[in-house]
Scaffold this motif. Structure first.
Motif, short mmCIF file in Angstrom:
data_model
loop_
_atom_site.label_atom_id
_atom_site.label_comp_id
_atom_site.label_asym_id
_atom_site.label_seq_id
_atom_site.Cartn_x
_atom_site.Cartn_y
_atom_site.Cartn_z
N HIS A 233 -38.42 2.06 61.57
CA HIS A 233 -38.42 3.18 60.63
C HIS A 233 -37.33 4.16 61.04
CE1 HIS A 233 -42.23 1.86 58.86
NE2 HIS A 233 -42.60 1.59 60.10
N GLU A 234 -36.32 4.31 60.20
CA GLU A 234 -35.20 5.18 60.54
C GLU A 234 -35.60 6.65 60.55
OE1 GLU A 234 -31.91 4.32 58.01
OE2 GLU A 234 -31.65 2.30 58.81
N ASP A 235 -36.61 7.02 59.76
CA ASP A 235 -37.04 8.42 59.72
C ASP A 235 -37.54 8.89 61.09
OD1 ASP A 235 -36.48 8.14 57.09
OD2 ASP A 235 -38.57 8.03 56.44
N PHE A 236 -38.26 8.01 61.78
CA PHE A 236 -38.86 8.37 63.07
C PHE A 236 -38.12 7.75 64.25
CE2 PHE A 236 -42.25 8.34 59.86
CZ PHE A 236 -42.58 9.68 59.89
N ASN A 237 -37.13 6.91 63.95
CA ASN A 237 -36.32 6.26 64.98
C ASN A 237 -37.18 5.41 65.92
OD1 ASN A 237 -33.85 5.60 65.99
ND2 ASN A 237 -33.72 7.34 67.39
N ALA A 238 -38.19 4.72 65.35
CA ALA A 238 -39.09 3.88 66.14
C ALA A 238 -39.83 2.92 65.22
CB ALA A 238 -40.08 4.74 66.90
N THR A 239 -40.56 1.98 65.81
CA THR A 239 -41.40 1.07 65.05
C THR A 239 -42.84 1.57 65.09
OG1 THR A 239 -41.89 -0.34 66.95
CG2 THR A 239 -39.93 -0.90 65.66
N SER A 240 -43.70 1.00 64.26
CA SER A 240 -45.12 1.37 64.27
C SER A 240 -45.77 1.02 65.60
CB SER A 240 -45.86 0.67 63.14
OG SER A 240 -45.33 1.05 61.90
N ALA A 241 -45.35 -0.11 66.19
CA ALA A 241 -45.91 -0.52 67.48
C ALA A 241 -45.55 0.48 68.57
CB ALA A 241 -45.40 -1.91 67.85
N GLU A 242 -44.36 1.05 68.50
CA GLU A 242 -43.97 2.06 69.49
C GLU A 242 -44.81 3.33 69.33
OE1 GLU A 242 -39.33 1.28 70.54
OE2 GLU A 242 -39.77 2.06 68.52
N TRP A 243 -45.18 3.66 68.10
CA TRP A 243 -46.06 4.83 67.88
C TRP A 243 -47.43 4.57 68.48
CZ3 TRP A 243 -45.23 5.24 61.92
CH2 TRP A 243 -43.94 5.70 61.65
N ILE A 244 -47.97 3.35 68.24
CA ILE A 244 -49.35 3.06 68.64
C ILE A 244 -49.44 2.70 70.12
CG2 ILE A 244 -51.28 1.48 68.25
CD1 ILE A 244 -50.27 1.23 65.34
N PHE A 245 -48.60 1.77 70.58
CA PHE A 245 -48.73 1.24 71.93
C PHE A 245 -47.78 1.87 72.93
CE2 PHE A 245 -49.69 -2.38 69.00
CZ PHE A 245 -51.06 -2.38 69.20
N GLY A 246 -46.79 2.61 72.46
CA GLY A 246 -45.86 3.25 73.35
C GLY A 246 -44.70 2.37 73.79
N GLU A 247 -44.66 1.13 73.33
CA GLU A 247 -43.55 0.21 73.64
C GLU A 247 -43.43 -0.81 72.52
OE1 GLU A 247 -45.68 -3.08 76.48
OE2 GLU A 247 -44.92 -1.25 77.42
N THR A 248 -42.31 -1.51 72.49
CA THR A 248 -42.08 -2.50 71.43
C THR A 248 -42.89 -3.76 71.70
OG1 THR A 248 -40.19 -3.41 72.59
CG2 THR A 248 -39.76 -1.66 70.99
#
Length: 107
Positions: A30-45
């Motif tokens: 996600h370019e808006d947040f500069n991360a993936t959903s997994a990075e939001w939830i788990f803290g890593e890719t």
């Protein structure tokens, strides 16, 4: 029954698609947040299936093509089956029936 193919795998029900769809959603950047959903939830890719393969273990494309060509060269055609050699099944009491439903499987 609906049968679908997705990424080389055959699925017959919708819930068999879910693990692949969820993996795709969680690993989409996600370019808006500069991360993936997994990075939001788990803290890593997440490790994707392709990440488990090392480049040193993979064969070169030319060797794969050569192996495919040699495998296809060894194939021989299969003789067609003759479906008309078998006798069709007919009930013994068919001669005494007054009405018969005949199904013609054609357009």
């Amino acid at each position: 029954m609906l049968k679908a193919t997705f990424m080389g795998h055959s699925f017959t029900t919708w819930y068999q698609f879910l693990p692949t769809v969820i993996l795709g959603l969680r690993t989409t950047f996600h370019e808006d947040f500069n991360a993936t959903s997994a990075e939001w939830i788990f803290g890593e890719t997440l490790c994707l299936p392709g990440d488990f393969l090392h480049d040193s273990k993979l064969a070169s494309p030319s060797s794969i093509v050569q192996q495919l060509r040699s495998a296809l060269a060894d194939l021989c055609p299969v003789l067609p089956s003759h479906h008309t050699k078998q006798k069709p099944f007919i009930f013994h009491d068919l001669a005494t029936y007054t009405h018969v439903f005949v199904h013609t499987d054609s357009i």
